[in-house]
Design a protein around this motif. Sequence first.
Motif, PDB file in Angstrom:
ATOM      1  N   THR A 260       0.409  -1.476   0.359  1.00 53.98           N
ATOM      2  CA  THR A 260      -0.335  -0.059  -0.056  1.00 53.98           C
ATOM      3  C   THR A 260       0.720   1.239  -0.071  1.00 53.98           C
ATOM      4  OG1 THR A 260       0.057   0.333   2.508  1.00 53.98           O
ATOM      5  CG2 THR A 260      -1.661  -1.036   1.178  1.00 53.98           C
ATOM      6  N   GLY A 261       0.427   2.819  -0.504  1.00 48.11           N
ATOM      7  CA  GLY A 261       0.388   3.829  -0.048  1.00 48.11           C
ATOM      8  C   GLY A 261       0.970   4.093  -1.401  1.00 48.11           C
ATOM      9  N   THR A 262       1.247   5.135  -1.382  1.00 48.05           N
ATOM     10  CA  THR A 262       1.686   6.437  -2.444  1.00 48.05           C
ATOM     11  C   THR A 262       3.028   6.421  -3.089  1.00 48.05           C
ATOM     12  OG1 THR A 262       0.102   8.216  -1.767  1.00 48.05           O
ATOM     13  CG2 THR A 262       1.305   8.683  -3.558  1.00 48.05           C
ATOM     14  N   VAL A 263       2.765   6.653  -4.789  1.00 53.09           N
ATOM     15  CA  VAL A 263       4.883   6.595  -5.560  1.00 53.09           C
ATOM     16  C   VAL A 263       3.939   7.257  -6.376  1.00 53.09           C
ATOM     17  CG1 VAL A 263       5.981   5.166  -6.222  1.00 53.09           C
ATOM     18  CG2 VAL A 263       4.487   3.542  -4.885  1.00 53.09           C
ATOM     19  N   SER A 264       5.061   8.371  -6.590  1.00 54.36           N
ATOM     20  CA  SER A 264       5.320  10.253  -7.196  1.00 54.36           C
ATOM     21  C   SER A 264       5.967   9.104  -8.315  1.00 54.36           C
ATOM     22  CB  SER A 264       5.379  11.281  -6.175  1.00 54.36           C
ATOM     23  OG  SER A 264       7.144  11.014  -6.365  1.00 54.36           O
ATOM     24  N   VAL A 265       5.390   9.197  -9.145  1.00 53.78           N
ATOM     25  CA  VAL A 265       6.350   8.770 -10.848  1.00 53.78           C
ATOM     26  C   VAL A 265       6.134   9.502 -11.955  1.00 53.78           C
ATOM     27  CG1 VAL A 265       7.050   7.155 -12.601  1.00 53.78           C
ATOM     28  CG2 VAL A 265       6.271   7.037 -10.339  1.00 53.78           C
ATOM     29  N   GLY A 266       8.071  10.137 -11.773  1.00 52.68           N
ATOM     30  CA  GLY A 266       8.315  11.704 -13.103  1.00 52.68           C
ATOM     31  C   GLY A 266       8.212  10.836 -14.774  1.00 52.68           C
ATOM     32  N   LEU A 267       7.573  11.417 -15.880  1.00 49.81           N
ATOM     33  CA  LEU A 267       7.773  11.424 -17.045  1.00 49.81           C
ATOM     34  C   LEU A 267       7.448  12.478 -18.083  1.00 49.81           C
ATOM     35  CD1 LEU A 267       5.065   8.756 -17.065  1.00 49.81           C
ATOM     36  CD2 LEU A 267       8.055   7.929 -16.819  1.00 49.81           C
ATOM     37  N   ALA A 268       8.634  12.733 -19.057  1.00 44.25           N
ATOM     38  CA  ALA A 268       8.293  14.042 -19.629  1.00 44.25           C
ATOM     39  C   ALA A 268       7.435  13.162 -20.654  1.00 44.25           C
ATOM     40  CB  ALA A 268       9.692  13.474 -20.633  1.00 44.25           C
ATOM     41  N   SER A 269       7.067  14.721 -21.831  1.00 47.67           N
ATOM     42  CA  SER A 269       5.923  14.306 -21.574  1.00 47.67           C
ATOM     43  C   SER A 269       5.598  13.537 -23.408  1.00 47.67           C
ATOM     44  CB  SER A 269       5.328  15.734 -22.635  1.00 47.67           C
ATOM     45  OG  SER A 269       4.998  16.425 -21.520  1.00 47.67           O
ATOM     46  N   THR A 270       7.020  13.264 -23.828  1.00 47.34           N
ATOM     47  CA  THR A 270       6.878  12.466 -24.668  1.00 47.34           C
ATOM     48  C   THR A 270       6.617  10.676 -24.207  1.00 47.34           C
ATOM     49  OG1 THR A 270       9.505  12.454 -24.443  1.00 47.34           O
ATOM     50  CG2 THR A 270       8.059  13.779 -27.176  1.00 47.34           C
ATOM     51  N   THR A 271       7.557  10.687 -23.420  1.00 50.55           N
ATOM     52  CA  THR A 271       7.877   9.563 -22.450  1.00 50.55           C
ATOM     53  C   THR A 271       6.269   8.817 -21.721  1.00 50.55           C
ATOM     54  OG1 THR A 271      10.008  10.081 -21.502  1.00 50.55           O
ATOM     55  CG2 THR A 271       8.110   7.826 -20.991  1.00 50.55           C
ATOM     56  N   ALA A 272       5.714  10.175 -21.630  1.00 44.30           N
ATOM     57  CA  ALA A 272       4.124  10.082 -20.745  1.00 44.30           C
ATOM     58  C   ALA A 272       3.063   9.492 -21.223  1.00 44.30           C
ATOM     59  CB  ALA A 272       3.640  11.125 -20.292  1.00 44.30           C
ATOM     60  N   SER A 273       3.629   9.780 -23.132  1.00 39.14           N
ATOM     61  CA  SER A 273       2.356   9.980 -24.414  1.00 39.14           C
ATOM     62  C   SER A 273       2.721   7.973 -24.407  1.00 39.14           C
ATOM     63  CB  SER A 273       2.571  10.742 -25.146  1.00 39.14           C
ATOM     64  OG  SER A 273       3.692   9.983 -26.032  1.00 39.14           O
ATOM     65  N   VAL A 274       3.614   7.551 -24.079  1.00 44.19           N
ATOM     66  CA  VAL A 274       3.710   6.207 -24.996  1.00 44.19           C
ATOM     67  C   VAL A 274       3.869   4.893 -23.266  1.00 44.19           C
ATOM     68  CG1 VAL A 274       5.765   4.243 -25.469  1.00 44.19           C
ATOM     69  CG2 VAL A 274       5.724   6.798 -25.548  1.00 44.19           C
ATOM     70  N   LEU A 275       4.595   6.007 -22.357  1.00 48.90           N
ATOM     71  CA  LEU A 275       4.405   4.844 -21.101  1.00 48.90           C
ATOM     72  C   LEU A 275       3.384   5.180 -20.058  1.00 48.90           C
ATOM     73  CD1 LEU A 275       5.938   2.110 -19.679  1.00 48.90           C
ATOM     74  CD2 LEU A 275       7.704   5.341 -18.790  1.00 48.90           C
ATOM     75  N   GLY A 276       2.399   6.440 -20.363  1.00 46.08           N
ATOM     76  CA  GLY A 276       2.091   6.500 -18.719  1.00 46.08           C
ATOM     77  C   GLY A 276       0.890   6.077 -18.635  1.00 46.08           C
ATOM     78  N   VAL A 277      -0.090   5.387 -19.462  1.00 50.10           N
ATOM     79  CA  VAL A 277      -1.004   4.725 -19.398  1.00 50.10           C
ATOM     80  C   VAL A 277      -1.402   3.069 -19.130  1.00 50.10           C
ATOM     81  CG1 VAL A 277      -3.460   3.729 -20.432  1.00 50.10           C
ATOM     82  CG2 VAL A 277      -2.816   6.580 -20.190  1.00 50.10           C
TER      83      VAL A 277
END
Length: 313
Positions: free
Chosen positions: A88-105
Amino acid sequence: MELRQLKYFVRVVELGSMSRAALDLDLVQSALSQQISRLESELSTRLLQRSSKGVVPTEAGMAFFREAQLALRHTEQAARAAQQARLTGTVSVGLASTTASVLGVPLMRAMRERYPDVRLHMVESMSGHVTAMLNARQLDLAVLFDTGAARRWSVMPLLEEKLFLIGPRALGETGVKPRPGGTRMAQLKGVPLILPTGAHGLRSTLDAAFARAKFQPHLVAEIDSLAMLMDTVSSGLGSTVQPWAALGRIADAAQRFQWSEIADAQVRRTNALCSLSDDELSPAALATRVVLADCARELVRSGRWVGATLIAE
């Protein structure tokens, strides 16, 4: 001896019938009989006596039945204990916009499947901002391109991306003419370019490439927003150099842009999975790091991360 054999045997004894047990277990009766026979062979003793009225355990079978019941209860208790102790708990993840478009979802889906009680805090920003947040310990994990500013980070190289010269579909002074062999960096001399500022990982890669080609880029704008940068290119104010993922969220990219792969072998963007040091990460964050790496590799292997190749593990 397998756990399923214990389960099969216990159910046969409880129901007193091989046929009823097979129906209850959703098995073909011959398959169930085979499993019981294998169990008896392994134990070198008869466990069941068969008759026209059904089956009853032998003396050895009754002793085995009691212990098998106990073993199955212990297995169920172990499963419940594992479920109750889920991460359990919260994990913060940072992604560049280009990376987020592929990896985020895909990352969020994978985490929901594997660790439903872990809540992700996703941050999408330009890589320089993500770097600063990781250094300030405002993030647990990030995918970054320039790890030179690392402060006690754990760094795992993940993949390399090809880069593309991307311009507006309407050709003009800023247009990009696709070349069969790709575009070399030297051919960008004098081309009006729109790039992120020097604080970001992609710009560091490109500045090094411009230096090797021995010319200064003709910058018409520096924009630290992927959406605004791509809109500016689409409007015809200049071209840009980006990975394929920059087009990932633009449904009509083929109508608005044309592109040409950068042919220089050294001009690639390296993606690294960076995190705080292991002793600073929670168990949930450590688990998320594994899931993120697995997810990125699967996207590359399946061809969904276009233009990317894995770095040898």
